[in-house]
Design an enzyme around this catalytic site. Structure first.
Site, PDB file in Angstrom:
ATOM      1  N   ARG A  95      37.300  26.478  44.472  1.00  0.00           N
ATOM      2  CA  ARG A  95      37.902  25.576  43.473  1.00  0.00           C
ATOM      3  C   ARG A  95      38.900  24.653  44.148  1.00  0.00           C
ATOM      4  O   ARG A  95      38.968  23.472  43.855  1.00  0.00           O
ATOM      5  CB  ARG A  95      38.545  26.386  42.359  1.00  0.00           C
ATOM      6  CG  ARG A  95      37.597  26.808  41.237  1.00  0.00           C
ATOM      7  CD  ARG A  95      36.348  27.549  41.734  1.00  0.00           C
ATOM      8  NE  ARG A  95      35.486  27.993  40.660  1.00  0.00           N
ATOM      9  CZ  ARG A  95      35.580  29.181  40.071  1.00  0.00           C
ATOM     10  NH1 ARG A  95      36.469  30.087  40.494  1.00  0.00           N
ATOM     11  NH2 ARG A  95      34.771  29.487  39.085  1.00  0.00           N
ATOM     12  N   ASP A 129      31.078  28.541  45.206  1.00  0.00           N
ATOM     13  CA  ASP A 129      31.109  28.489  43.743  1.00  0.00           C
ATOM     14  C   ASP A 129      30.570  27.124  43.327  1.00  0.00           C
ATOM     15  O   ASP A 129      30.101  26.343  44.163  1.00  0.00           O
ATOM     16  CB  ASP A 129      32.536  28.731  43.221  1.00  0.00           C
ATOM     17  CG  ASP A 129      32.527  29.482  41.888  1.00  0.00           C
ATOM     18  OD1 ASP A 129      31.936  28.965  40.924  1.00  0.00           O
ATOM     19  OD2 ASP A 129      33.098  30.586  41.816  1.00  0.00           O
ATOM     20  N   HIS A 181      27.288  30.529  39.331  1.00  0.00           N
ATOM     21  CA  HIS A 181      28.380  29.916  40.109  1.00  0.00           C
ATOM     22  C   HIS A 181      27.837  29.305  41.401  1.00  0.00           C
ATOM     23  O   HIS A 181      28.395  29.510  42.471  1.00  0.00           O
ATOM     24  CB  HIS A 181      29.467  30.948  40.405  1.00  0.00           C
ATOM     25  CG  HIS A 181      30.326  31.250  39.207  1.00  0.00           C
ATOM     26  ND1 HIS A 181      31.228  30.332  38.698  1.00  0.00           N
ATOM     27  CD2 HIS A 181      30.404  32.336  38.397  1.00  0.00           C
ATOM     28  CE1 HIS A 181      31.844  30.875  37.635  1.00  0.00           C
ATOM     29  NE2 HIS A 181      31.356  32.067  37.419  1.00  0.00           N
ATOM     30  N   ASP A 197      28.681  37.394  38.677  1.00  0.00           N
ATOM     31  CA  ASP A 197      29.408  37.266  37.411  1.00  0.00           C
ATOM     32  C   ASP A 197      28.985  36.021  36.651  1.00  0.00           C
ATOM     33  O   ASP A 197      28.487  35.055  37.226  1.00  0.00           O
ATOM     34  CB  ASP A 197      30.927  37.202  37.672  1.00  0.00           C
ATOM     35  CG  ASP A 197      31.306  36.045  38.585  1.00  0.00           C
ATOM     36  OD1 ASP A 197      30.585  35.825  39.581  1.00  0.00           O
ATOM     37  OD2 ASP A 197      32.298  35.354  38.302  1.00  0.00           O
ATOM     38  N   GLU A 198      29.190  36.062  35.340  1.00  0.00           N
ATOM     39  CA  GLU A 198      29.102  34.902  34.462  1.00  0.00           C
ATOM     40  C   GLU A 198      27.833  34.080  34.687  1.00  0.00           C
ATOM     41  O   GLU A 198      27.883  32.937  35.114  1.00  0.00           O
ATOM     42  CB  GLU A 198      30.350  34.019  34.660  1.00  0.00           C
ATOM     43  CG  GLU A 198      31.628  34.759  34.303  1.00  0.00           C
ATOM     44  CD  GLU A 198      32.894  33.926  34.495  1.00  0.00           C
ATOM     45  OE1 GLU A 198      33.833  34.110  33.720  1.00  0.00           O
ATOM     46  OE2 GLU A 198      32.946  33.098  35.431  1.00  0.00           O
ATOM     47  N   TRP A 208      36.014  43.727  36.804  1.00  0.00           N
ATOM     48  CA  TRP A 208      37.011  42.682  36.504  1.00  0.00           C
ATOM     49  C   TRP A 208      37.258  42.515  35.018  1.00  0.00           C
ATOM     50  O   TRP A 208      38.354  42.163  34.602  1.00  0.00           O
ATOM     51  CB  TRP A 208      36.621  41.356  37.155  1.00  0.00           C
ATOM     52  CG  TRP A 208      35.486  40.603  36.512  1.00  0.00           C
ATOM     53  CD1 TRP A 208      34.157  40.809  36.715  1.00  0.00           C
ATOM     54  CD2 TRP A 208      35.586  39.505  35.601  1.00  0.00           C
ATOM     55  NE1 TRP A 208      33.418  39.919  35.984  1.00  0.00           N
ATOM     56  CE2 TRP A 208      34.273  39.092  35.286  1.00  0.00           C
ATOM     57  CE3 TRP A 208      36.663  38.817  35.021  1.00  0.00           C
ATOM     58  CZ2 TRP A 208      33.991  38.042  34.413  1.00  0.00           C
ATOM     59  CZ3 TRP A 208      36.389  37.761  34.153  1.00  0.00           C
ATOM     60  CH2 TRP A 208      35.073  37.387  33.851  1.00  0.00           C
ATOM     61  N   TYR A 222      44.807  39.911  37.948  1.00  0.00           N
ATOM     62  CA  TYR A 222      44.496  38.483  38.063  1.00  0.00           C
ATOM     63  C   TYR A 222      45.796  37.708  38.250  1.00  0.00           C
ATOM     64  O   TYR A 222      46.510  37.405  37.295  1.00  0.00           O
ATOM     65  CB  TYR A 222      43.711  38.002  36.835  1.00  0.00           C
ATOM     66  CG  TYR A 222      42.206  38.111  37.034  1.00  0.00           C
ATOM     67  CD1 TYR A 222      41.672  39.203  37.718  1.00  0.00           C
ATOM     68  CD2 TYR A 222      41.332  37.127  36.574  1.00  0.00           C
ATOM     69  CE1 TYR A 222      40.308  39.309  37.915  1.00  0.00           C
ATOM     70  CE2 TYR A 222      39.957  37.227  36.776  1.00  0.00           C
ATOM     71  CZ  TYR A 222      39.452  38.319  37.447  1.00  0.00           C
ATOM     72  OH  TYR A 222      38.098  38.425  37.660  1.00  0.00           O
ATOM     73  N   TRP A 243      42.163  33.181  41.654  1.00  0.00           N
ATOM     74  CA  TRP A 243      41.238  32.081  41.371  1.00  0.00           C
ATOM     75  C   TRP A 243      42.067  30.805  41.383  1.00  0.00           C
ATOM     76  O   TRP A 243      43.191  30.772  40.870  1.00  0.00           O
ATOM     77  CB  TRP A 243      40.586  32.282  40.003  1.00  0.00           C
ATOM     78  CG  TRP A 243      39.845  33.574  39.912  1.00  0.00           C
ATOM     79  CD1 TRP A 243      40.256  34.713  39.282  1.00  0.00           C
ATOM     80  CD2 TRP A 243      38.572  33.876  40.487  1.00  0.00           C
ATOM     81  NE1 TRP A 243      39.314  35.703  39.431  1.00  0.00           N
ATOM     82  CE2 TRP A 243      38.280  35.220  40.157  1.00  0.00           C
ATOM     83  CE3 TRP A 243      37.655  33.140  41.249  1.00  0.00           C
ATOM     84  CZ2 TRP A 243      37.092  35.844  40.574  1.00  0.00           C
ATOM     85  CZ3 TRP A 243      36.482  33.764  41.651  1.00  0.00           C
ATOM     86  CH2 TRP A 243      36.211  35.092  41.317  1.00  0.00           C
ATOM     87  N   THR A 244      41.499  29.734  41.951  1.00  0.00           N
ATOM     88  CA  THR A 244      42.362  28.583  42.255  1.00  0.00           C
ATOM     89  C   THR A 244      42.022  27.307  41.484  1.00  0.00           C
ATOM     90  O   THR A 244      42.338  26.206  41.947  1.00  0.00           O
ATOM     91  CB  THR A 244      42.337  28.294  43.774  1.00  0.00           C
ATOM     92  OG1 THR A 244      40.979  28.057  44.176  1.00  0.00           O
ATOM     93  CG2 THR A 244      42.931  29.448  44.572  1.00  0.00           C
ATOM     94  N   GLU A 245      41.416  27.439  40.300  1.00  0.00           N
ATOM     95  CA  GLU A 245      41.175  26.227  39.508  1.00  0.00           C
ATOM     96  C   GLU A 245      42.450  25.402  39.362  1.00  0.00           C
ATOM     97  O   GLU A 245      42.437  24.181  39.484  1.00  0.00           O
ATOM     98  CB  GLU A 245      40.677  26.584  38.092  1.00  0.00           C
ATOM     99  CG  GLU A 245      39.264  27.119  38.021  1.00  0.00           C
ATOM    100  CD  GLU A 245      39.220  28.641  38.051  1.00  0.00           C
ATOM    101  OE1 GLU A 245      40.119  29.274  38.655  1.00  0.00           O
ATOM    102  OE2 GLU A 245      38.268  29.202  37.461  1.00  0.00           O
TER     103      GLU A 245
HETATM  104  C1  ACM Z   1      35.381  36.459  37.419  1.00  0.00           C
HETATM  105  O1  ACM Z   1      36.588  36.337  37.107  1.00  0.00           O
HETATM  106  N1  ACM Z   1      34.484  35.630  36.927  1.00  0.00           N
HETATM  107  C2  ACM Z   1      34.924  37.487  38.324  1.00  0.00           C
END
Ligand code: ACM
Length: 516
Positions: free
Chosen positions: A148, A177, A252, A314-315, A381, A406, A457-459
């Site tokens: 990110r 990602d 991702h 994930d996702e 997670w 997180y 996470w670095t968004e």
């Molecule tokens: C995640 O936070 N999507 C692993």
């Protein structure tokens, strides 16, 4: 005593040891390199040049490093540290333990020992103690998302130094990602020539209800060459840190699809994603795509010697697989129940591939859906639920619940006074309170909890300075969760030691968040 994370056992004795220019470092061939590194660390602040001996000196003080099989009971990362007025003894069964003994010794000395320039007027004393210490968990980690926002190599090294200071041993490197592919893969040069760059970045928080999002118009990108990666892996190994690289699949993955559209489901040309969130564009499950993934992983295996390889998982919205005639034909041909089973098939193929190369697969807890691959380790997670299910069925688990680990979440309720973050609220006290073994988990399942790690996470974290602000001091609290015994937790005592530890972080130029 201001050692952080708190040692398992510590007895305070009368007196102190004083480090002088005459102090000898006593080593043997097995411990010489660690002893030399300790001398290199003690030299800048003290200005002392230590002599190296292979036997205790007469009439001089000494620091003695020794490996001994008698300490096997403390495991490979355990150690003892005895400080007496004339002598410091560091003992361990293996080098990681001895390295951690040197970390504790550094923390018994005045905090200025960490300065990289001569410090005048400080007595370099350590209090007399007998420490016997070993970590509670084998997996003690932190994850950094460099997709990110790309983070320069120098910052990655600084973070690894900080992990080692906290006796953390695992750096989970989130390398790919939707918003950028960050590792050079020789066979597929477009992954970085095209996939490492996006044309601009969303301004402010992602808002799905907005039709017209605002972008900054500034290209963003960067990647690590294989040479960079080798350098960082070696740097980490010297600090007893193992790197777990993450290559995300099957979701991702838009940066890779932008580079090689044939890996996707729609045939549409895509650009590297410029905003955040969950994305419907995912890899297809054609045989050629699985071969691509294995080729990528082959190069990754050549760079990262650690056992675990993270494949994300994930996702993954399954909409494109539902609509793709090719994906539907694949489901039918393989005799699978549905799209979840197709994802499991994808991950199982990677599990088998990694196992055939002597490695182990780890993935986010969604890899449970549709059936867990035989030898997979689960990173839990979405709370602890997935971890509990996996451990109960005999799979290894790393705890990474968003509610406790997180570190991209806000660290104050007064969000107006904090830099923009993704949301949530995770104060220092809550991280400290985390217990990685869920209540009521039977012992045979609890054995499968390898440990826990923090996630960044670095968004909304564009710079190393802001990453440091989000990591610290919460990562200091997490280090205690995974290293120190579960019993004897004492937040007030932690805060007392932390107040000294923060002086260390100041000296190391860490832009941590000040305590309230
Ligand atoms: C995640 O936070 N999507 C692993």
């Amino acid at each position: 005593m201001n050692i952080l994370p708190r040692p398992a056992q510590l007895i305070e004795n009368e007196g102190q040891f004083t480090l002088t220019d005459g102090t000898a470092i006593v080593v043997d061939p097995a411990t010489a390199s660690l002893g030399r590194r300790l001398a290199v660390e003690l030299a800048p602040a003290t200005g002392f040049t230590f002599k190296f001996l292979n036997h205790p000196p007469m009439g001089e003080t000494s620091i003695e490093l020794k490996l001994t099989s008698r300490l096997k009971r403390l495991g490979k990362e355990g150690y003892t540290l005895h400080v007496e007025p004339g002598k410091v003894s560091l003992r361990a069964a293996e080098l990681p333990g001895l390295f951690y003994a040197t970390r504790s010794l550094l923390q018994l000395l005045p905090v200025q020992i960490l300065r990289q320039a001569r410090v005048q007027g400080v007595a370099w004393t350590a209090p007399c103690v007998e420490i016997e210490d070993r970590p509670r968990f084998a997996w003690r980690g932190a994850m950094l998302d460099v997709s990110r926002h790309f983070m320069p190599k120098e910052f990655v090294k600084k973070l690894i130094d900080l992990l080692a200071l906290h006796k953390l041993n695992t750096f989970h490197w989130h390398l790919t990602d939707d918003q950028g592919w960050r590792i050079e893969i020789k066979k597929y040069p477009r992954l970085t020539s095209a996939g490492a760059w996006r044309k601009e970045t969303l301004v402010g928080r992602m808002d799905y209800s907005q039709e017209n999002l605002t972008y900054d118009g500034i290209p963003h990108g960067g990647f690590y060459t294989q040479e960079d990666v080798r350098e960082i892996v070696a740097y980490a190994a010297q600090r007893m840190v193992t790197i777990v690289p993450e290559i995300e699949m099957p979701g991702h993955s838009q940066a890779a699809l932008a580079a090689y559209p044939e890996l996707g489901n729609t045939g549409r040309a895509l650009e590297v994603l410029t905003h955040w969130g969950i994305n419907e564009d995912i890899y297809n499950v054609n045989e050629s795509t699985l071969t691509f993934m294995q080729d990528v992983l082959s190069e990754v295996l050549g760079l990262f010697p650690g056992t675990f390889i993270h494949v994300g998982g994930d996702e993954v919205p399954k909409i494109q697989w539902k609509e793709s005639p090719e994906a539907q034909a694949r489901i039918k041909a393989l005799g699978l129940a549905d799209e979840d089973a197709l994802q499991s098939y994808f991950i199982r193929r990677m599990d088998a591939f990694l196992n055939s190369r002597g490695r182990r697969l780890v993935g986010w807890d969604e890899i449970l859906e549709g059936g867990l691959a035989e030898n997979a380790t689960v990173m839990s997670w979405r709370g602890e639920e997935g971890g509990i299910r996996a451990a109960t069925s005999g799979h290894d688990v790393v705890m990474a619940p968003n509610t406790y680990t997180y570190l991209d979440y806000y660290q104050s309720e007064d969000t107006g006074r904090e830099p923009l973050a993704i949301g949530g609220y995770l104060p220092l006290s809550e991280v400290y309170a985390y217990e990685p073994i869920p209540h009521d988990l039977p012992p045979e399942a609890a054995r499968h909890i390898l440990g826990a790690q923090a996630q960044l996470w670095t968004e909304y974290i564009p710079t190393p300075k802001q990453a440091e602000y989000m990591f610290f001091p919460r990562l200091s609290a997490l280090s205690e969760v995974v290293w120190s015994p579960g019993e004897g937790k004492d937040y007030a005592d932690f805060l007392r030691r932390l107040s000294v530890h923060l002086q260390r972080l100041d000296i190391l130029d860490v832009h941590y968040r000040r305590l309230d």
